[in-house]
Design an enzyme around this catalytic site. Sequence first.
Site, PDB file in Angstrom:
ATOM      1  N   LYS A 239      -3.497  -7.122  -0.319  1.00 12.54           N
ATOM      2  CA  LYS A 239      -2.294  -6.877  -1.125  1.00 12.54           C
ATOM      3  C   LYS A 239      -1.776  -8.168  -1.733  1.00 12.54           C
ATOM      4  O   LYS A 239      -1.472  -8.230  -2.935  1.00 12.54           O
ATOM      5  CB  LYS A 239      -1.209  -6.214  -0.274  1.00 12.54           C
ATOM      6  CG  LYS A 239       0.055  -5.868  -1.063  1.00 12.54           C
ATOM      7  CD  LYS A 239       1.098  -5.207  -0.186  1.00 12.54           C
ATOM      8  CE  LYS A 239       1.758  -6.203   0.732  1.00 12.54           C
ATOM      9  NZ  LYS A 239       2.895  -5.614   1.486  1.00 12.54           N
TER      10      LYS A 239
ATOM     11  N   ASP B 194       1.855  -1.529  -1.930  1.00 10.48           N
ATOM     12  CA  ASP B 194       2.841  -1.690  -0.864  1.00 10.48           C
ATOM     13  C   ASP B 194       3.406  -0.318  -0.531  1.00 10.48           C
ATOM     14  O   ASP B 194       2.886   0.710  -0.989  1.00 10.48           O
ATOM     15  CB  ASP B 194       3.939  -2.677  -1.281  1.00 10.48           C
ATOM     16  CG  ASP B 194       4.809  -2.140  -2.409  1.00 10.48           C
ATOM     17  OD1 ASP B 194       4.502  -1.065  -2.971  1.00 10.48           O
ATOM     18  OD2 ASP B 194       5.820  -2.794  -2.729  1.00 10.48           O
TER      19      ASP B 194
END
Length: 214
Positions: free
Chosen positions: A120, A138
């Site tokens: 991420k 997320d």
Amino acid sequence: MTDDQVDEFYRRLSAAMPAPETELAYVNAYTLLVAVVLSAQATDVGVNKATRALFETVTTPAQMIALGEDGLKAHIRTIGLFNTKARNVIALSEMLLRDFGGEVPRERAVLETLPGVGRKTANVVVNVVFGEETCAVDTHVFRVANRTGLAPGKNVLVVEEGIMARTPKPYRRHAHHWLILHGRYVCIARRPRCYACPVEDLCGFDQKVMIMPG
């Protein structure tokens, strides 16, 4: 969502936010990398408050190493998991200086070898700094992708791959930010603001909240 609905979904989000940007404050590629590492399980607002003074004097790996772990902790004490994050930031700074001449690498796989940097974080950095077509998933992106039917999946990798596969080429560069901001301010977790949503009619969510509270 059908392909036509996906295209219209992004068309409307892009019309509302033609040039979306990260809400994390940063000075350069290195400070963005640090900010994203610090943002894990924390809010952008909280990270920005903690890094405001930090980034006035620390903008390179060498300066971070000189500040030291204890010095960094003094700045980020208000952020969750600050002990572990401080350790990782110092370690990744040392690695950047030792192995990359102090520069942030642009390859996602290489970024993921840095301490505290997962997929991420790497996706955010290569998207924001280097303009790569990536999507960092997320909690907000995961929720929006599943609720709307854009790219449902049981884990973040499946959702990421689904988003990239379904997002039309013109929208891939900024899809990450449109989805995060939509999830942060409209498609919120507990009581989504469906009554104010520009894509409500395209969304497959079956528990829409169509009445404004109060």
